[in-house]
Scaffold this motif. Sequence first.
Motif, PDB file in Angstrom:
ATOM      1  N   UNK A   6     -46.792  48.746  30.654  1.00 21.26           N
ATOM      2  CA  UNK A   6     -46.770  49.161  29.251  1.00 21.26           C
ATOM      3  C   UNK A   6     -45.370  49.521  28.782  1.00 21.26           C
ATOM      4  N   UNK A   7     -44.424  49.663  29.713  1.00 23.24           N
ATOM      5  CA  UNK A   7     -43.052  49.988  29.354  1.00 23.24           C
ATOM      6  C   UNK A   7     -42.311  48.773  28.831  1.00 23.24           C
ATOM      7  N   UNK A   8     -41.063  48.983  28.445  1.00 20.51           N
ATOM      8  CA  UNK A   8     -40.307  47.897  27.824  1.00 20.51           C
ATOM      9  C   UNK A   8     -40.039  46.753  28.788  1.00 20.51           C
ATOM     10  N   UNK A   9     -39.528  47.043  29.995  1.00 19.35           N
ATOM     11  CA  UNK A   9     -39.292  45.977  30.964  1.00 19.35           C
ATOM     12  C   UNK A   9     -40.620  45.360  31.397  1.00 19.35           C
ATOM     13  N   UNK A  10     -41.608  46.201  31.705  1.00 20.36           N
ATOM     14  CA  UNK A  10     -42.896  45.697  32.144  1.00 20.36           C
ATOM     15  C   UNK A  10     -43.568  44.814  31.113  1.00 20.36           C
ATOM     16  N   UNK A  11     -43.474  45.214  29.842  1.00 21.07           N
ATOM     17  CA  UNK A  11     -44.071  44.394  28.789  1.00 21.07           C
ATOM     18  C   UNK A  11     -43.446  43.018  28.705  1.00 21.07           C
ATOM     19  N   UNK A  12     -42.120  42.955  28.841  1.00 18.01           N
ATOM     20  CA  UNK A  12     -41.450  41.650  28.792  1.00 18.01           C
ATOM     21  C   UNK A  12     -41.754  40.817  30.033  1.00 18.01           C
ATOM     22  N   UNK A  13     -41.913  41.457  31.187  1.00 21.77           N
ATOM     23  CA  UNK A  13     -42.333  40.724  32.377  1.00 21.77           C
ATOM     24  C   UNK A  13     -43.691  40.069  32.147  1.00 21.77           C
ATOM     25  N   UNK A  14     -44.607  40.831  31.541  1.00 24.31           N
ATOM     26  CA  UNK A  14     -45.939  40.284  31.273  1.00 24.31           C
ATOM     27  C   UNK A  14     -45.875  39.141  30.265  1.00 24.31           C
ATOM     28  N   UNK A  15     -45.109  39.318  29.195  1.00 24.79           N
ATOM     29  CA  UNK A  15     -45.036  38.278  28.168  1.00 24.79           C
ATOM     30  C   UNK A  15     -44.356  37.018  28.687  1.00 24.79           C
ATOM     31  N   UNK A  16     -43.230  37.173  29.373  1.00 22.14           N
ATOM     32  CA  UNK A  16     -42.532  36.011  29.910  1.00 22.14           C
ATOM     33  C   UNK A  16     -43.352  35.331  31.001  1.00 22.14           C
ATOM     34  N   UNK A  17     -43.953  36.133  31.881  1.00 27.31           N
ATOM     35  CA  UNK A  17     -44.762  35.550  32.940  1.00 27.31           C
ATOM     36  C   UNK A  17     -45.946  34.771  32.396  1.00 27.31           C
ATOM     37  N   UNK A  18     -46.603  35.331  31.403  1.00 30.39           N
ATOM     38  CA  UNK A  18     -47.733  34.634  30.787  1.00 30.39           C
ATOM     39  C   UNK A  18     -47.280  33.339  30.137  1.00 30.39           C
ATOM     40  N   UNK A  19     -46.147  33.379  29.445  1.00 33.96           N
ATOM     41  CA  UNK A  19     -45.623  32.183  28.789  1.00 33.96           C
ATOM     42  C   UNK A  19     -45.314  31.078  29.791  1.00 33.96           C
ATOM     43  N   UNK A  20     -45.009  31.462  31.021  1.00 31.88           N
ATOM     44  CA  UNK A  20     -44.660  30.486  32.048  1.00 31.88           C
ATOM     45  C   UNK A  20     -45.833  30.123  32.943  1.00 31.88           C
ATOM     46  N   UNK A  21     -47.027  30.532  32.547  1.00 30.43           N
ATOM     47  CA  UNK A  21     -48.227  30.102  33.251  1.00 30.43           C
ATOM     48  C   UNK A  21     -48.588  30.914  34.468  1.00 30.43           C
ATOM     49  N   UNK A  22     -48.007  32.102  34.627  1.00 29.53           N
ATOM     50  CA  UNK A  22     -48.363  32.955  35.757  1.00 29.53           C
ATOM     51  C   UNK A  22     -49.626  33.749  35.439  1.00 29.53           C
ATOM     52  N   UNK A  23     -50.332  34.151  36.476  1.00 32.80           N
ATOM     53  CA  UNK A  23     -51.456  35.073  36.309  1.00 32.80           C
ATOM     54  C   UNK A  23     -50.896  36.478  36.452  1.00 32.80           C
ATOM     55  N   UNK A  24     -50.885  37.213  35.371  1.00 30.45           N
ATOM     56  CA  UNK A  24     -50.244  38.520  35.344  1.00 30.45           C
ATOM     57  C   UNK A  24     -51.265  39.624  35.586  1.00 30.45           C
ATOM     58  N   UNK A  25     -50.972  40.459  36.571  1.00 27.59           N
ATOM     59  CA  UNK A  25     -51.796  41.613  36.900  1.00 27.59           C
ATOM     60  C   UNK A  25     -51.007  42.849  36.480  1.00 27.59           C
ATOM     61  N   UNK A  26     -51.555  43.634  35.579  1.00 27.02           N
ATOM     62  CA  UNK A  26     -50.839  44.784  35.030  1.00 27.02           C
ATOM     63  C   UNK A  26     -51.311  46.077  35.671  1.00 27.02           C
ATOM     64  N   UNK A  27     -50.350  46.920  36.056  1.00 26.55           N
ATOM     65  CA  UNK A  27     -50.639  48.278  36.495  1.00 26.55           C
ATOM     66  C   UNK A  27     -50.051  49.226  35.458  1.00 26.55           C
ATOM     67  N   UNK A  28     -50.898  50.040  34.865  1.00 25.89           N
ATOM     68  CA  UNK A  28     -50.464  50.951  33.802  1.00 25.89           C
ATOM     69  C   UNK A  28     -51.512  52.044  33.647  1.00 25.89           C
ATOM     70  N   UNK A  29     -51.250  52.975  32.741  1.00 24.94           N
ATOM     71  CA  UNK A  29     -52.219  54.022  32.450  1.00 24.94           C
ATOM     72  C   UNK A  29     -53.478  53.418  31.838  1.00 24.94           C
ATOM     73  N   UNK A  30     -54.611  54.027  32.089  1.00 28.62           N
ATOM     74  CA  UNK A  30     -55.872  53.511  31.539  1.00 28.62           C
ATOM     75  C   UNK A  30     -55.805  53.368  30.034  1.00 28.62           C
ATOM     76  N   UNK A  31     -55.139  54.301  29.373  1.00 25.71           N
ATOM     77  CA  UNK A  31     -55.054  54.264  27.907  1.00 25.71           C
ATOM     78  C   UNK A  31     -54.232  53.086  27.390  1.00 25.71           C
ATOM     79  N   UNK A  32     -53.491  52.410  28.274  1.00 30.51           N
ATOM     80  CA  UNK A  32     -52.641  51.294  27.858  1.00 30.51           C
ATOM     81  C   UNK A  32     -53.243  49.930  28.191  1.00 30.51           C
TER      82      UNK A  32
END
Length: 279
Positions: free
Chosen positions: A116-142
């Motif tokens: 949910x942080x700034x670096x983590x969010x961009x990792x998720x967005x870039x990874x998804x754009x490149x066809x990776x399966x992204x697994x996120x670890x974050x607070x439940x509220x996020x």
Amino acid sequence: MSLSSSGLRAAAHEGLEPPFVPGMEISGVLDEVGPDAELEPGLAVGDPVVAFVDFAGAHGSYSDVVALPAASVTRAPEGASFIEAASFVNNSLTARNALDALALQPGETLLVTGAAGSVGGYLAQLGTDEGLRVVAVAAESDEDLVRSFGATDFVARGEDAAQRVRDLFPDGVDAVADAAVLGDGIVGAIRDGGQLASFRAYDGDPGRGIRSHVLNVRERATDHAAISRLRELVEKGVLSMRVGRVLPAAEATEAHRLMESGGTRGRIVLEFPVEKTDK
């Protein structure tokens, strides 16, 4: 946490004379071009720009005027305000650096801590754009937030997060990008022969043939192709410009307190007053 205000960068400033000016990204107007500078096509004095700042000593982006290599500068995203434009360069380039080091193939699994942080969010967005399966670890509220970044799987943060990842992926994930600096606490989620990308010093031994990458975004300070490509992805809507709080530059100390307290979603941006000139 801000490395500048926490003292973790004290060794890097050893031998340098104060004042120490932090800040690794900036937006503003291109004011002057050196005689040997090679700007990107179409860029001219007076244009709105964004840039990565490889700060050291008194050279940092907490400044009214900064001289930079032309390769560190690209035009601001079309339609973005200066405040919005100042929010993406450093963290998206940090994420880009990690993904390039990992070199995962489409369909492989990337676990992102601190998603949910700034670096983590961009990792998720870039990874998804490149066809990776992204697994996120974050607070439940996020959870909704990180899924909006493209994460297909979610694990609530906690001491047993690695085991709960293994419940979803019994053989482990292909790689972890450890934006939350969990270190050994998340290594158990990685498959044998997988990879770990760390953004601060990591001297652990993950074992099981896991390759460890300790990364520093400064390596990409003049990678103009990467910086301009990230701006293009912002314009295409692949990457978001996430502004958390905007404070006047005179309140930089408060900005660092907010960063160290954690929980801010989006970048804290310092706004400098615009001085009128006769130019």
